[in-house]
Design a protein around this motif. Sequence first.
Motif, PDB file in Angstrom:
ATOM      1  N   ALA A 142       0.858  -1.387  -0.032  1.00  0.00           N
ATOM      2  CA  ALA A 142      -0.012   0.050  -0.076  1.00  0.00           C
ATOM      3  C   ALA A 142       0.993   1.198  -0.115  1.00  0.00           C
ATOM      4  N   ARG A 193       0.919   4.132  -3.190  1.00  0.00           N
ATOM      5  CA  ARG A 193       0.612   5.617  -2.833  1.00  0.00           C
ATOM      6  C   ARG A 193       1.774   6.463  -3.125  1.00  0.00           C
ATOM      7  N   THR A 225      -8.023   1.340  -3.218  1.00  0.00           N
ATOM      8  CA  THR A 225      -8.084   2.255  -1.991  1.00  0.00           C
ATOM      9  C   THR A 225      -7.028   3.243  -2.027  1.00  0.00           C
ATOM     10  N   GLN A 226      -5.627   3.252  -2.509  1.00  0.00           N
ATOM     11  CA  GLN A 226      -4.838   4.143  -2.665  1.00  0.00           C
ATOM     12  C   GLN A 226      -5.221   5.184  -3.717  1.00  0.00           C
ATOM     13  N   ALA A 285      -8.132   7.177  -2.105  1.00  0.00           N
ATOM     14  CA  ALA A 285      -7.348   8.314  -1.359  1.00  0.00           C
ATOM     15  C   ALA A 285      -7.008   9.509  -2.027  1.00  0.00           C
TER      16      ALA A 285
END
Length: 255
Positions: free
Chosen positions: A141, A145, A179-180, A183
């Motif tokens: 993750a 990112r 998810t990243q 975000a």
Amino acid sequence: MTTPLPAAQGGPRRPALRRHLAELGAALLALAAMLAFTSYVRHPPAAEAGPADEAGPAVPRPASTANPCLRGRVMLTFDDGPDAHTRGVLEVLRAYDARATFFVLGVKVRAHPELVAAEVADGHQVENHSWDHPHLADLSAAEVRTQLADTQAAVVAAGAPAPTLVRPPFGNSGPVVHTQAEALRLREVRWSIDTNDWRGRAPADIRDAVLAGVRPGSVILLHDGSRESGNTVRALPGIIEGLRERGFCTALMRS
């Protein structure tokens, strides 16, 4: 018995005369060559108009830049730049008054911010394609990112708006990547027509791959950042003309 000719009537002097004539001819040729070279230096031939990189022949002058949406919108997208052939792509798009979306690599944006600025100045869209083209689904993750966030920062530093779209390299994604991306307020996008132009296909084959599969809403995958992108530049005029002849307009991707 044959009486020898006097020297004044030509016997032994004939070879010398031929030698003098040959020397005179060589001197005249040298003088002509010198005059031609001087003229070339003073008046060199005009450079052929065209892309400023290795993209190939001069950009054609289209009879019309009309972009009718009789059958719908299609999106031209370019991956893996900015790089050596990006200027050639931009020149063709400018000649046809066409807009495209560039999915850029952060490492190349850092090296060529002026090309990103040129894309923005011409009204194109600059979006995220990761920092250096890894398989994002294979990363942690934190690594995902970094790949996405650092590219966002590089694009903004080059003078473009912050990207709102991300195209994962190889189309390789997963829950961690989702998810990243979310975000960072990035929406993942793919393509519907893969031209495989990066494989070194001939320009006509790249064009035909687009025109054979195009539908309303098609997202066309091309590359401006591969070693073979010169063929993409050569194919681009035929792609744009073929799309417009079929009633498709070229448009930006919606965020």
